[in-house]
Enzyme design. Structure first.
Site, PDB file in Angstrom:
ATOM      1  N   ASN A  29       0.776  -1.084  -0.175  1.00  0.00           N
ATOM      2  CA  ASN A  29       0.014  -0.046  -0.033  1.00  0.00           C
ATOM      3  C   ASN A  29       0.661   1.370   0.170  1.00  0.00           C
ATOM      4  OD1 ASN A  29      -1.693   1.899   0.491  1.00  0.00           O
ATOM      5  ND2 ASN A  29      -2.703   0.964   2.385  1.00  0.00           N
ATOM      6  N   ARG A  42      -2.589  -2.215  -3.436  1.00  0.00           N
ATOM      7  CA  ARG A  42      -3.533  -1.508  -3.168  1.00  0.00           C
ATOM      8  C   ARG A  42      -3.646  -0.250  -4.120  1.00  0.00           C
ATOM      9  NH1 ARG A  42      -5.575   2.412   1.563  1.00  0.00           N
ATOM     10  NH2 ARG A  42      -7.519   2.779   0.833  1.00  0.00           N
ATOM     11  N   ARG A  85     -11.932  14.319   8.554  1.00  0.00           N
ATOM     12  CA  ARG A  85     -12.774  14.794   7.431  1.00  0.00           C
ATOM     13  C   ARG A  85     -14.265  15.193   7.958  1.00  0.00           C
ATOM     14  NH1 ARG A  85     -11.232   9.830   4.013  1.00  0.00           N
ATOM     15  NH2 ARG A  85      -9.310   9.883   4.102  1.00  0.00           N
ATOM     16  N   GLU A  91      -8.378  -5.541   4.777  1.00  0.00           N
ATOM     17  CA  GLU A  91      -8.143  -5.323   3.441  1.00  0.00           C
ATOM     18  C   GLU A  91      -6.981  -5.983   2.752  1.00  0.00           C
ATOM     19  OE1 GLU A  91      -8.918  -1.281   5.019  1.00  0.00           O
ATOM     20  OE2 GLU A  91      -9.709  -0.789   3.251  1.00  0.00           O
TER      21      GLU A  91
END
Ligand code: ADP
Length: 397
Positions: free
Chosen positions: A8, A92, A242, A385
């Site tokens: 990743n 990823r 966020r 993941e």
């Protein structure tokens, strides 16, 4: 033991894991590590091998040097590419645009296609391409596979995927909902079908991926029909830092009235908003402590967070018509029982009823947390993941 290397790559870091694809979601990877501060004077590689931690501090010029040093360090500890059988590499990739709906075997042409998507993910895709280039050079004889964060949401129906802005502008600039965290939503929504031992087509699921980044998805018979993240991962739920959904007019107001630049607004909404912007912390363990001490900002952040979860829950219940299962996953979703309880409180008339004792069980695997009477079965299913990417990668081996 056949292992998949999962990479990743970020702009200044590379996370890596060596994963046995036969693992369960809660098994530790055989090897995991992080190359960080690439391009900075204080570069660092942290390697974990079966519980032992090794650190190398050295300046790291670029991704190529970082990955090579990481492999050397792995070799020194007898867990590197020269000692182990790495059968495939899974990468990823954040943005697959409308080009990719499923994992792809990487060829030069695929790399070019990922490069072409850089305007849609200027912070992520360049690093993903760097990681792919470097890893293909170091491990040229095994399949490299790109797994896209957006892939699972390729199936969104147009009414859920398109924004109501001028269609020519939208078409020219690729403006539509792509969705993210797809690998995780797909992983847990498939897992719940396996647990229920029912045909995929028969099960409608609402998934809550609540980590530092957070998103929800509505999955109808295995197909994603709506999701909360949008063209970028900024949309939807309130997240660690966020904002989630906003009136787009706020951006104009901050520009015109507060005199902020586009970059300042970007930074505000991505890094200094959400739970952190409201309360000062983004870790739910700290938030909980502040709430217990009756900190008003923490309460306010929490209430806004929960309100937004319920807003999406309601809309996905209607979108699906019939909900069979609800799944919570990721750091907050798996561990914060109070969030699960409050997100689903008072919904008995919709067939949703949490069992407090089941909800309080420790996070050591998939578990049912609804009552036996609850029509909608509510689960916590740990996501992984990297494991999902490893399993995709070895399919090409
Ligand atoms: P990401 O992959 O988006 O960085 P994770 O899925 O790892 O995020 O989730 C990280 C978040 O999970 C932390 O910021 C924290 O808020 C939350 N978290 C982790 N452990 C716990 C816990 N035991 N109780 C409550 N929240 C937790």
């Amino acid at each position: 033991m056949a292992l998949a290397l999962v990479l990743n790559s970020g702009s200044s870091s590379i996370k890596f894991q060596l994963v046995n694809p036969e693992n369960s979601a809660i098994d530790e990877p055989y090897v995991s590590g992080l190359v960080e501060q690439i391009g900075e004077p204080n570069g660092r590689i942290v390697l974990k091998v079966e519980g032992e931690k090794y650190t190398l501090e050295t300046p790291i010029t670029d991704h190529s040097e970082g990955l090579n040093l990481a492999f050397d360090l792995m070799d020194q500890h007898n867990c590197g590419p020269s000692q182990l059988e790495i059968t495939a590499v899974g990468h990823r990739v954040v943005h697959g645009g409308i080009l990719f709906s499923a994992p792809e075997l990487i060829t030069d042409e695929i790399v070019e296609m990922i490069r072409d998507l850089i305007p849609l993910a200027p912070l992520h895709n360049p690093a993903n391409v760097d990681g792919i280039d470097v890893a293909r050079k170091i491990l040229p004889d095994v399949p490299h596979v790109a797994v896209f964060d957006t892939g699972f949401f390729h199936s969104l129906p147009p009414a859920a995927a398109l924004y109501a802005i001028n269609k020519d502008v939208a078409a020219e600039h690729g403006i539509r909902r792509y969705g993210f965290h797809g690998t995780s939503h797909e992983f847990v929504s498939k897992r719940v079908v396996e647990i229920l031992e029912k045909p995929t087509e028969d099960i409608n699921t609402i998934t809550f991926h609540l980590g530092n980044g957070a998103s929800m998805a509505a999955v109808q018979g295995g197909r994603a029909v709506d999701t909360s993240m949008g063209m970028t991962p900024l949309a939807g739920l309130v997240m660690g830092t966020r904002s989630g959904d906003l009136d787009p007019g706020i951006v104009f107001h901050l520009s015109r009235t507060a005199g902020m630049s586009i970059d300042e607004i970007d930074n505000l909404l991505n890094k200094k908003s959400g739970v952190k912007g409201l309360s000062g912390v983004n870790d739910f363990r700290e938030l909980r402590e502040m709430i217990d001490n009756n900190d008003q900002d923490a309460w306010s952040a929490y209430n806004i967070y929960i309100h937004q979860l319920r807003r999406y829950l309601g809309s996905y219940m209607v979108a699906l018509g019939r909900v069979d299962t609800i799944v919570f996953t990721a750091g907050v979703g798996e561990n914060a029982q109070f969030v699960r309880e409050d997100a689903l409180a008072g919904l008995e008339m919709y067939g949703i009823e949490i069992d407090p004792e089941r909800n309080a069980l420790p996070n050591d695997g998939p578990r049912l947390i609804s009552t036996d009477a609850s029509k909608v079965k509510v689960f916590v299913i740990p996501t992984n993941e990297e494991l999902a990417i490893a399993r995709y990668a070895v399919k090409f081996a």
